[in-house]
Design a protein around this motif. Structure first.
Motif, short mmCIF file in Angstrom:
data_model
loop_
_atom_site.label_atom_id
_atom_site.label_comp_id
_atom_site.label_asym_id
_atom_site.label_seq_id
_atom_site.Cartn_x
_atom_site.Cartn_y
_atom_site.Cartn_z
N LEU A 147 0.84 -1.21 0.00
CA LEU A 147 0.00 0.00 0.00
C LEU A 147 0.87 1.25 0.00
CD1 LEU A 147 -2.75 -1.20 2.48
CD2 LEU A 147 -3.11 -0.64 0.09
N ARG A 207 0.75 4.01 -3.33
CA ARG A 207 0.42 5.43 -3.24
C ARG A 207 1.65 6.30 -3.13
NH1 ARG A 207 -4.44 8.05 0.15
NH2 ARG A 207 -3.37 9.86 -0.65
N GLY A 225 6.78 10.45 3.98
CA GLY A 225 6.40 11.45 2.99
C GLY A 225 7.59 11.87 2.16
N ALA A 226 7.34 12.16 0.87
CA ALA A 226 8.43 12.55 -0.01
C ALA A 226 9.08 13.85 0.46
CB ALA A 226 7.92 12.70 -1.44
N ALA A 227 8.35 14.64 1.24
CA ALA A 227 8.89 15.91 1.73
C ALA A 227 10.11 15.66 2.63
CB ALA A 227 7.83 16.66 2.51
N VAL A 272 -8.08 12.64 -4.84
CA VAL A 272 -7.49 13.83 -4.20
C VAL A 272 -5.99 13.90 -4.51
CG1 VAL A 272 -9.16 13.84 -2.29
CG2 VAL A 272 -7.03 12.52 -2.06
N PRO A 273 -5.37 15.07 -4.33
CA PRO A 273 -3.92 15.13 -4.57
C PRO A 273 -3.19 14.17 -3.64
CG PRO A 273 -4.83 17.33 -4.39
CD PRO A 273 -5.92 16.38 -4.01
N GLU A 274 -2.12 13.58 -4.12
CA GLU A 274 -1.34 12.63 -3.33
C GLU A 274 -0.87 13.31 -2.04
OE1 GLU A 274 2.16 10.91 -5.21
OE2 GLU A 274 0.88 9.23 -5.79
N ARG A 275 -0.75 12.49 -1.02
CA ARG A 275 -0.52 13.04 0.31
C ARG A 275 0.73 13.92 0.39
NH1 ARG A 275 -0.82 8.31 4.22
NH2 ARG A 275 -2.44 7.82 2.71
N ASP A 276 1.80 13.50 -0.29
CA ASP A 276 3.02 14.31 -0.15
C ASP A 276 3.24 15.22 -1.36
OD1 ASP A 276 3.74 12.32 -1.86
OD2 ASP A 276 4.97 11.25 -0.39
N GLN A 329 3.55 18.44 -3.55
CA GLN A 329 3.95 19.84 -3.27
C GLN A 329 2.93 20.72 -3.98
OE1 GLN A 329 6.80 20.95 -1.66
NE2 GLN A 329 7.68 18.95 -1.24
N ASP A 365 1.25 19.67 -12.09
CA ASP A 365 2.39 18.90 -11.59
C ASP A 365 2.06 18.11 -10.33
OD1 ASP A 365 1.99 21.17 -10.22
OD2 ASP A 365 4.07 21.85 -10.20
N GLN A 418 0.31 14.69 -8.54
CA GLN A 418 -0.18 13.33 -8.73
C GLN A 418 -1.43 13.15 -7.87
OE1 GLN A 418 1.58 10.60 -10.23
NE2 GLN A 418 3.45 11.69 -10.80
N ALA A 435 -4.53 10.56 -6.10
CA ALA A 435 -4.72 9.21 -5.55
C ALA A 435 -6.10 9.11 -4.92
CB ALA A 435 -3.65 8.92 -4.52
N LEU A 436 -6.46 7.92 -4.51
CA LEU A 436 -7.75 7.71 -3.85
C LEU A 436 -7.70 8.27 -2.44
CD1 LEU A 436 -10.57 6.33 -3.77
CD2 LEU A 436 -9.42 4.23 -3.07
N GLU A 481 -9.30 14.36 1.81
CA GLU A 481 -8.00 14.85 2.29
C GLU A 481 -7.68 16.23 1.74
OE1 GLU A 481 -4.76 11.60 2.22
OE2 GLU A 481 -6.55 10.64 1.44
N LEU A 529 -6.57 -2.64 4.90
CA LEU A 529 -6.83 -2.47 3.47
C LEU A 529 -6.18 -3.59 2.68
CD1 LEU A 529 -6.16 1.35 3.04
CD2 LEU A 529 -8.36 0.20 3.36
#
Lengths: 640, 256
Positions: free
Chosen positions: A358, A362, A370-372, B10-14, B16, B30, B32, B34-35, B121, B185
């Motif tokens: 998972l 994602r 996180g990529a940050a 929604v925009p990917e969690r990380d 920018q 720019d 990405q 995701a669900l 999110e 999940l």
């Protein structure tokens, strides 16, 4: 004193009754051989065709055949004494092909080798030399199996092996004894009959026992997929890996029937050696058992009666089984194939594995961060961003970008590159190469990661990559090829070794040359997978004298992290990392040099557990960085 | 049991994110997508209910072309078919407007149960599911961690504040807003993706559904949070400093 005659005795004038009996026995022997062998052959041929199999280029196959079969190179190299004994038995068999044909022809009065003729005499004496070596060899192997009894040959004594040894011994002795009698002596006829009966008894034993490898393994080696631990591409919309019998390919089936049960794979397996359920030999024999019961077209799941799911997911893909196997079985593609079957269909349910999948469906990294976090590290370390003008793209990888120890290695390697004046940059965005999901059998996520990364590299016009992680190197260079053309890539040990003359110009602080003993641990993915053994050693030697662990180079013992296992939580039995760390510490080394961030992270705790005075752990990049001249602007390796 | 799951891309969690020139939405180019996380849990709950009680799971999503991606993902994880409400103007629709679109598409399906994620999110309004229930005329409950089917309808476990849970029963049909974390999940599989290709995705445009688009809530603008560093050095001996730290953690940060 009994001396051999110059010629081999060859009984003459067989009666019609003798000829008929001999003929009947030959027919019976061949029939008994074929009854079993035909069934095995049928199972192999009825297995699925290997998608993408190509016989050409044939040069590699011929070379492998010459080296592995004719020269017995692997058999001898990995176990010299029993290997040599085996090789003499094999060579004697080759030499005896002509002798045996002539022997049978003699029974029908049609001998074609004249024992007194020039060639006949030469050949019979040549065969005699081999027969002597073979008799000694098989006797030695008998002693090893039944008296010395190494535990890799199994708990139970194998009566089959005893019988085979006896038959071979009798064949050789009856041949040699014929030099001590004359053609007309009744003893010559008795020896001939004993030799014939032994021969005819031997033939049916072959397909009914593990001695089937006599017939199959030359083909197995010749037809092998080639490449170490080569994971085949999936073909078509219904191929999800090894799910059921119908997915076993001809090559896999051939391999399962070729296993000679020598146990070399188990002897070197990190899982088997630390009390896990997995034993690579049992996986191969399990598939053989499956084929015997269900056959190659079956829909019955492979994981179940004969192969345990738990065992399949305990493999670190270190590849020592495959590297050792003398009959060309490719264990890692089989184990990864079984994992693919379980993961691609959703049959594998594991909390840690599911979380990893998972995270990579994602996110960008196997650590689930996180990529940050990666961006912050790049900013803090002031790593240059790759813009197409630099020579190298420095690939951070999940460990280099997110793991505190991995970041220290990157920081030090970046310092060394700067010192050498090599231009490099890091990518703004980078995803996991997909190594752990590839080895765990998740083709969906692997493909997504490979394609996304290939696109990023192409957009950034990357030509050359250097990485601190052998897993990244392997995955980018080899596994990504399924989805595109990856740029050139090398491991930092190769880079550092090439610039060695400019490194080590000042003494390495904290490490005193002469007093420092350094043991280098070969990472599986750098050694067996990439054949790089000397370069990292040369870098490690900058800081002191090298010592070797008992298991090193191509026989190195895994740290336990590979195959995605670093992400699967606590292991059963002894930890692989602890077993290896204890071995490294026992060398008396003051420093353990590593060349893989996964090995590094596994050994960090494992070395601490070896007690007080545990050796320090350094990546070779850290060793190189510590030898840089003082006064260089040094950025602190801040940990986050 | 016919279950409809409303999902959102929604925009990917990380990601920018940058604000677009108009200042009312983010630059999407720019980013990405995701669900939405709690929607993934809503889908998981639906799939588990289907595995236990049989029936059909339909996913519905309103959004531009790219939203088709999350529908395909849901089909790959085991949903039976999808409905894609194609709308490019979601930015100007409020929660009521989106719920109206969803309700118009859901009504003709006559579902037994509608699941939605608790909140998105990106906007984090937490209203769409609840408004949807009102529009459909179904009873609803939110913050749901677990669903049991009973003879009379449903028994659900709600998450309250401070570690409290509430168990309530409600009749079917119903709408539930699902909280993240209630289930494990499932991961997406290659087989699922291949099978999903043959599953039906019905497309409906906002115009066809005829839902009222006039917003009652108007978005004035969005902004990124300001970064601020407010490091304090606590002076004194370790004992004094730690006492001061405890004081601050308790009364200023309120984390103790």
């Amino acid at each position: 004193m009994l001396l051999p005659h110059a010629t081999l005795a060859e009984p003459q004038h067989f009666s019609l009754a003798e000829k008929l009996i001999f003929l009947a026995l030959i027919v019976a022997s061949i029939a008994a051989f074929w009854r079993r062998f035909g069934a095995v052959l049928d199972k192999i041929l009825k297995s699925k065709k290997d998608p993408g199999f190509r016989l050409f280029p044939i040069g590699r196959r011929v070379w492998d055949f010459f080296r592995e079969v004719m020269c017995q190179a692997r058999v001898i190299r990995q176990r010299p004494l029993p290997g040599l004994a085996h090789a003499f038995v094999f060579w004697a068999f080759c030499a005896f092909a002509l002798v045996t044909l002539n022997h049978c022809a003699t029974g029908f009065g049609g001998a074609f080798l004249d024992p007194a003729g020039l060639f006949g005499r030469f050949y019979s004496w040549l065969a005699a030399a081999f027969a002597l070596a073979c008799a000694i060899g098989i006797f030695g192997l008998f002693v090893r199996r039944f008296l010395v009894r190494p535990r890799w040959l199994g708990e139970d004594l194998s009566w089959e092996s005893g019988l085979i040894a006896l038959l071979i011994f009798v064949l050789m002795v009856t041949y040699l004894a014929a030099f001590f009698v004359t053609d007309t002596a009744p003893a010559a006829r008795v020896l001939w009959w004993i030799h014939s009966l032994t021969l005819l008894a031997f033939l049916p034993v072959i397909p009914h026992t593990k001695h089937l490898h006599l017939v199959l393994s030359p083909f197995t080696i010749f037809l092998s997929r080639g490449g170490f631990s080569a994971i085949p591409s999936l073909a078509g919309d219904e191929d999800f890996g090894l799910v059921a019998g119908k997915d076993l390919t001809q090559i896999v089936s051939l391999q399962t029937y070729s296993c000679v049960e020598c146990g070399r794979c188990s002897e070197h397996c990190p899982a088997t050696n630390t009390g896990k359920l997995l034993n690579p030999k049992e996986i191969v024999l399990g598939l053989r058992g499956y084929l015997n019961e269900f056959g190659p077209a079956s829909e019955e799941s492979l994981i179940g009666k004969y192969v345990a799911q738990e065992a399949v997911f305990q493999c670190t893909t270190c590849g020592s089984c495959e590297f050792q196997c003398p009959v060309g079985i490719e264990h890692v593609p089989i184990l990864v194939g079984l994992r693919r079957g379980a993961v691609n269909t959703g049959a594998w349910d594991d909390d840690h594995g599911g979380k990893l999948f998972l995270a990579l469906e994602r996110g960008s990294n196997a650590l689930g961060l996180g990529a940050a976090e990666r961006d912050k590290f790049i900013q803090r370390q002031e790593l240059p961003i790759f813009d197409g003008s630099q020579e190298y793209c420095l690939w951070l990888g999940c460990m280099g970008g997110y793991d505190p120890q991995g970041r220290e290695i990157i920081a030090d390697f970046a310092r060394v590159m700067s010192y050498l004046g090599t231009s490099f940059g890091v990518l703004r965005k980078e995803k996991c190469t997909g190594d752990p999901v590839r080895r765990l059998g998740n083709d969906l996520v692997f493909q997504q990661l490979a394609e996304s990364n290939l696109e990023t590299l192409q957009q950034n016009k990357v030509k050359k990559i250097v990485s601190i992680c052998p897993h990244c190197v392997r995955t980018i260079q080899t596994d990504w090829k399924e989805f595109g053309t990856p740029p050139e890539i090398e491991h930092h040990s190769e880079f550092l070794a090439r610039h060695l003359d400019k490194l080590g110009v000042s003494p390495v602080p904290r490490l005193e040359p002469g007093k420092e003993k350094i043991v280098y641990h070969d990472p599986c993915y750098l050694g067996r997978y990439r054949n790089i053994y000397d370069e990292p050693r040369r870098v490690a030697a900058l800081a002191g004298d090298l010592v070797e662990a008992p298991r090193h180079r191509e026989r190195s013992f895994c740290c336990g992290a590979g195959g995605g296992l670093a992400f699967l939580g606590e292991e059963k039995g002894e930890r692989v990392s602890h077993a290896r760390a204890a071995e490294l510490a026992a060398t008396g080394a003051t420093t353990v040099a590593a060349a893989c961030p996964f090995c590094n992270t596994m050994f960090r705790d494992a070395l601490a557990a070896t007690g007080d005075g545990a050796p320090q752990l350094l990546d070779i990049a850290q060793i190189a960085a510590r030898g840089l001249p003082r006064g260089q602007p040094v950025k602190m390796n801040e940990s986050l | 049991m016919k279950i409809i799951v409303a999902i959102k891309q929604v925009p990917e969690r990380d990601a920018q994110v940058r604000i677009d020139p108009v200042g009312k939405w983010i630059e999407e180019l720019d980013v990405q997508f995701a669900l939405n996380e709690s929607d993934a849990y809503a889908l998981e709950e639906a799939l588990q209910l289907k595995e236990k009680h049989g029936g059909e799971v339909i996913v519905i999503s309103a959004g531009p072309e790219r939203a088709g991606q999350v529908i395909r993902e849901a089909l790959a994880k085991g949903a039976d078919r999808g409905i894609h409400i194609e709308a490019d103007d979601l930015g100007s629709r409020d929660a009521l407007g989106v719920a109206r679109l969803l309700a118009a598409a859901i009504q003709p399906e006559n579902p037994d149960l509608v699941l939605a994620g608790l909140q998105s999110e990106d906007l984090g309004l937490g209203q769409t599911g609840v408004i949807l229930a009102e529009l459909l005329g179904f009873p609803h409950s939110s913050l749901i961690l677990h669903v049991d089917v009973t003879a009379k309808g449903l028994k659900v476990k709600r998450e309250l504040e401070e570690g409290w849970f509430q168990s309530i029963e409600l009749p079917l049909p119903a709408v539930l807003a699902i909280q993240s974390g209630g289930n494990k999940l499932r991961y997406a599989t290659l087989m699922g993706i291949k099978r999903a290709k043959t599953k039906e995705v019905r497309r409906a445009s906002a115009g066809e559904l005829g839902a009222d688009a006039s917003p009652v809530v108007i978005l004035e603008g969005i902004s990124l949070p300001q970064k601020q560093r407010s490091t304090q050095i606590l002076p004194g001996s370790p004992k004094e400093a730690s006492a001061a730290l405890v004081e601050k953690l308790r009364f200023e940060a309120r984390v103790l």
